[in-house]
Motif scaffolding. Structure first.
Motif, short mmCIF file in Angstrom:
data_model
loop_
_atom_site.label_atom_id
_atom_site.label_comp_id
_atom_site.label_asym_id
_atom_site.label_seq_id
_atom_site.Cartn_x
_atom_site.Cartn_y
_atom_site.Cartn_z
N SER A 18 0.97 -1.13 -0.22
CA SER A 18 -0.02 -0.02 0.09
C SER A 18 0.93 1.15 0.01
O SER A 18 0.45 2.37 -0.46
CB SER A 18 -0.94 0.19 1.15
OG SER A 18 -0.49 -0.57 2.41
N TRP A 19 2.20 1.18 0.54
CA TRP A 19 2.99 2.50 0.48
C TRP A 19 3.44 2.46 -0.75
O TRP A 19 3.43 3.70 -1.35
CB TRP A 19 4.01 1.98 1.54
CG TRP A 19 5.12 2.93 1.66
CD1 TRP A 19 4.81 4.20 2.05
CD2 TRP A 19 6.43 2.92 1.36
NE1 TRP A 19 6.01 4.97 2.41
CE2 TRP A 19 7.13 4.39 1.70
CE3 TRP A 19 7.55 2.31 0.73
CZ2 TRP A 19 8.52 4.67 1.49
CZ3 TRP A 19 8.68 2.34 0.66
CH2 TRP A 19 9.29 3.82 0.85
N VAL A 20 3.83 1.47 -1.52
CA VAL A 20 4.20 1.82 -2.98
C VAL A 20 3.38 2.28 -3.83
O VAL A 20 3.30 3.21 -4.69
CB VAL A 20 4.72 0.32 -3.71
CG1 VAL A 20 4.94 0.62 -5.00
CG2 VAL A 20 5.92 0.13 -2.96
N GLY A 21 1.94 1.86 -3.41
CA GLY A 21 0.75 2.26 -4.09
C GLY A 21 0.57 3.79 -4.20
O GLY A 21 0.07 4.44 -5.05
N THR A 22 1.02 4.53 -2.98
CA THR A 22 0.75 5.84 -2.74
C THR A 22 1.69 6.75 -3.37
O THR A 22 1.55 7.96 -3.50
CB THR A 22 0.67 6.25 -1.39
OG1 THR A 22 2.05 5.91 -0.74
CG2 THR A 22 -0.42 5.62 -0.52
N MET A 23 2.97 6.13 -3.87
CA MET A 23 3.96 6.90 -4.35
C MET A 23 3.60 7.15 -5.64
O MET A 23 3.21 6.47 -6.62
CB MET A 23 5.36 6.11 -4.56
CG MET A 23 5.75 5.54 -2.99
SD MET A 23 7.03 6.36 -2.31
CE MET A 23 8.39 5.77 -3.24
N PRO A 24 3.92 8.55 -6.09
CA PRO A 24 3.70 8.55 -7.53
C PRO A 24 4.61 8.42 -8.38
O PRO A 24 5.72 8.13 -7.96
CB PRO A 24 3.79 10.34 -7.37
CG PRO A 24 4.44 10.61 -6.21
CD PRO A 24 4.36 9.75 -5.28
N GLY A 25 4.45 7.95 -9.69
CA GLY A 25 5.24 7.74 -10.63
C GLY A 25 5.48 6.43 -10.66
O GLY A 25 6.76 5.91 -11.37
N ILE A 26 4.84 5.43 -10.01
CA ILE A 26 5.26 3.97 -10.11
C ILE A 26 4.31 3.44 -11.09
O ILE A 26 3.03 3.29 -10.65
CB ILE A 26 5.60 3.28 -8.75
CG1 ILE A 26 6.77 3.82 -8.29
CG2 ILE A 26 5.57 1.93 -8.87
CD1 ILE A 26 7.10 3.42 -6.75
N PRO A 27 4.75 2.65 -12.08
CA PRO A 27 3.70 2.18 -13.18
C PRO A 27 3.29 0.58 -12.97
O PRO A 27 2.87 0.06 -13.64
CB PRO A 27 4.79 2.05 -14.45
CG PRO A 27 6.09 1.88 -13.89
CD PRO A 27 6.09 2.27 -12.46
#
Lengths: 293, 384
Positions: free
Chosen positions: A246-255
């Protein structure tokens, strides 16, 4: 950021650690309960109802009680009535899905119930964010159970009923009663984990709340080889990967699409379980009813 | 001489009766479990403040009371037959495959992909069916291989694969098989692949015959071929089977594949048959819980294809009647049905259920004993 990640890991770890620890008690005594998923779901629902009726503490207690009750049914069928443990577990899971959907409709909106804020369990303010007191129970409990299993007479009796029920019987231990107690205790812990989800973590109840956590807990038990301390490690591991997702999900620019991030805990479960199998030894009579000759 | 032939005839008759009675045991257990399930369901309804008997009356009338009801029950039974087979085949081989849910979803995706072709009816059906069967089988390979190579218990791996399937389907509906008109569902299958209706105005289509045919094929494979014998032998006693020269790993893989094929077909039955939109939904719509309900069907059908046909009709009827129950005067939510299912499965896990009810047990054992004695004395007389 790291502190936040730790906080989230701790929050996500609770249901899995509690359920796995409870299941370790049951499996040590020789009962293999795959109905954990159902117990989590049903106790989350019962906890929500309890919290609405008498506050958060009552909610947690009701969750534990319901978890213990469902486990009691499981245990009676599989000790005194020599049932097939897998099938009973499947039955519990089906029953829980039906019961919770049915109950949620009765409460109003199908499939969803929000617990009013004033019934949530108060949270402690820590450097890791707001943490529920239940988290500390979940952190301490594996150590207590470890001590119980390793150093007490009760722990030995549990192990004996799982390893060699005949020998335990000859030594004057009531095999079925011990298994019953172990299962009920384990169910109460799973119930606490379930009630924690609705009362002290999410603050609402949905019909798909357990989301495979019961089975992840089962996998954790396999990974731990019936050592509660490793169950804590396993719980933290899965909590970490869930929060990472869920943390990675909130990061912008991760495809990476969110759906694939959601898969991470399940993939990790598969990887971890396939990595440890073969090195783990389970009680000899796990899953078999004890039949006196 | 004449006395002797009479004796053998009589003993044969008795032996037949004896076999029927002991053979009735499993069926009796299923019926008892169903009764217990319905009673506890009634208790739950009563506790929540509904009128259980009125609800059951509506349910019964709605499910089996008339042609419409019967057709709807059969329509709901169609996919359940197949997911029940998924569970049963693996159980016969000694494994608990609870992955039908995920295999159904992946099979559904494959059916949707088949919707991109424009083919004449008939051929289009075959393409969709084959796609779904292959997809279901592929999704079942994962847990099978994990079990064979790493010893991962299939209960854990199949559930994890169910969740992977769930998220994969969400992704595909949102990004790949996108329906431009609605974000909630996939593209619609063209009508060339729909199963024609069997009874107009109901959900019953020719899909029912595909399901029944597949159940019969599985029956034939399991009970009338060498491969099926190996599967069942491996399930009854893996060690003995291995000493007997049966390759357990091969039978395991085979039963998983057959199960996957069956689950894939179940998705086809729903999407090409009863689903009004002939599409997949984000919430999975009619595909939800088909795999789990199949386990209840399998258990009550005693994991036998013929038994499954009967019990699928029973559960299909429960759901069809349950929907009417929801609309009728009693207004009991249809979710009740799954609660009843759970209790039935719980009850089925008690071996020799009849033993829990002492009076029934006493009567049946006495009857069986007296019959055995009779057969024995007849046999002795016959041989003398």
């Amino acid at each position: 950021m790291i502190l936040q990640l730790i906080g989230f890991t701790l929050r996500a770890m609770v249901p899995i650690t509690l359920t796995a620890t409870g299941e370790i008690i049951g499996e040590t005594a020789g009962l293999f309960n795959i109905g954990l998923e159902g117990i989590l779901l049903i106790s989350a629902f019962a906890g929500a109802l309890g919290a609405k009726a008498g506050g958060p503490i009552v909610g947690l207690l009701v969750g534990m009680g319901v978890g213990a009750m469902v486990s009691l049914v499981f245990a009676v069928i599989n000790t005194y009535w020599k049932g097939t443990q897998m099938v009973t577990g499947i039955g519990i899971n089906l029953f829980a899905i039906g019961f919770v959907e049915f109950g949620l409709i009765r409460l109003g909106i199908p499939g969803y119930y929000a617990i009013p804020d004033r019934f949530h369990l108060a949270k402690l303010n820590t450097p890791f964010g707001l943490l529920s007191p239940v988290i500390f129970i979940a952190l301490a409990l594996p150590f207590i159970v470890y001590w119980l299993l390793k150093w007490t007479r009760a722990g030995l009796m549990l192990k004996a009923t799982g390893q060699a029920p005949e020998a335990a019987d000859v030594a004057g231990i009531n095999v079925n009663r011990i298994r019953l107690l172990a299962s009920v205790l384990g169910g109460a812990l799973a119930g606490l984990g379930g009630a924690y989800m609705s009362v002290a973590w999410f603050g609402f109840m949905t019909k798909g709340m357990s989301a495979g956590r019961g089975f992840i807990a089962l996998a954790t038990v396999v990974f731990s080889g019936l050592n509660p301390l490793l169950a804590l490690v396993g719980g933290l591991l899965f909590g970490f990967f869930r929060s990472l997702a869920s943390w990675v999900g909130t990061m912008p620019g991760i495809p990476i699409p969110g759906e694939f991030l959601d898969m991470i805990p399940y993939v990790v479960t598969l990887l971890v379980v396939s990595g440890v199998i073969g090195r783990v030894r389970f009680p000899k009579s796990l899953g078999k009813p004890y039949i006196r000759e | 001489m004449s006395e002797r032939t009479q004796g053998t005839f009589q003993s044969r008759l008795l032996r037949g009766a004896h076999r029927t009675l002991t053979g009735l045991h499993p069926a009796l257990e299923s019926v008892l479990a169903a009764v217990v399930g319905l009673l506890i369901g009634a208790l739950a309804m009563w506790l929540w403040g509904y009128d259980p008997w009125g609800a059951y009356a509506t349910m019964l009338k709605g499910a089996f009371g008339n042609g419409w009801g019967l057709s709807d029950s059969a329509a709901l039974a169609t996919p359940l037959i197949l997911t029940a087979l998924t569970f049963s085949i693996c159980l016969r081989a000694g494994m608990f495959n609870i992955g039908a849910e995920g295999q159904v979803l992946i099979g559904g995706l494959a059916v949707i992909t088949a919707g991109y072709f424009s083919l004449p009816p008939g051929l289009h059906h075959i393409v969709a069916l084959v796609f779904a069967m292959i997809a279901g089988a592929i999704w079942s390979i994962g847990p099978a291989l994990l079990k064979l190579t790493r010893g991962v218990h299939e209960v854990i791996s199949t559930i994890m694969f169910n969740w992977l399937a769930h998220f994969l389907v969400l992704f595909m509906i949102g990004n790949v098989v996108v329906n431009p008109q609605s974000a909630d569902q996939s593209i619609q299958i063209p009508s060339t692949a729909w199963f024609p209706k069997l009874v107009r105005g109901t959900d019953l289509t020719y899909a029912l015959f595909v399901s029944i045919a597949f159940a019969l094929i599985i029956y034939f494979i399991l009970w009338h071929t060498a491969v099926g014998y190996e599967v069942r032998a491996a399930g009854l006693n893996p060690t003995a089977a291995r000493y007997g020269g049966i390759k357990n790993k091969r039978t395991m893989l085979l039963s998983f594949l057959l199960g996957g094929i069956s689950a894939g077909l179940a998705a086809t039955m729903i999407i090409l048959g009863s689903s009004p939109n002939h599409a997949m939904f984000r919430g999975h719509g009619q595909l939800t819980n088909v795999g789990f309900d199949g386990m209840a069907v399998a258990m009550v059908g005693r994991n036998h294809p013929i038994g499954i046909l009967i019990s699928a009709m029973f559960f299909g009827g429960l759901t069809a009647g349950g929907r009417l129950m929801q609309l009728g005067t009693s207004r009991v939510p249809v979710e009740m049905v799954r609660l009843v299912m759970g209790v039935i499965v719980l009850t089925m896990s008690i071996p020799e259920l009849v033993r829990v009810f002492p009076s029934i047990k006493k009567q049946t054992t006495e009857l069986v004993k007296s019959l055995k004695k009779l057969v024995g004395s007849e046999r002795r007389r016959g041989s003398a």
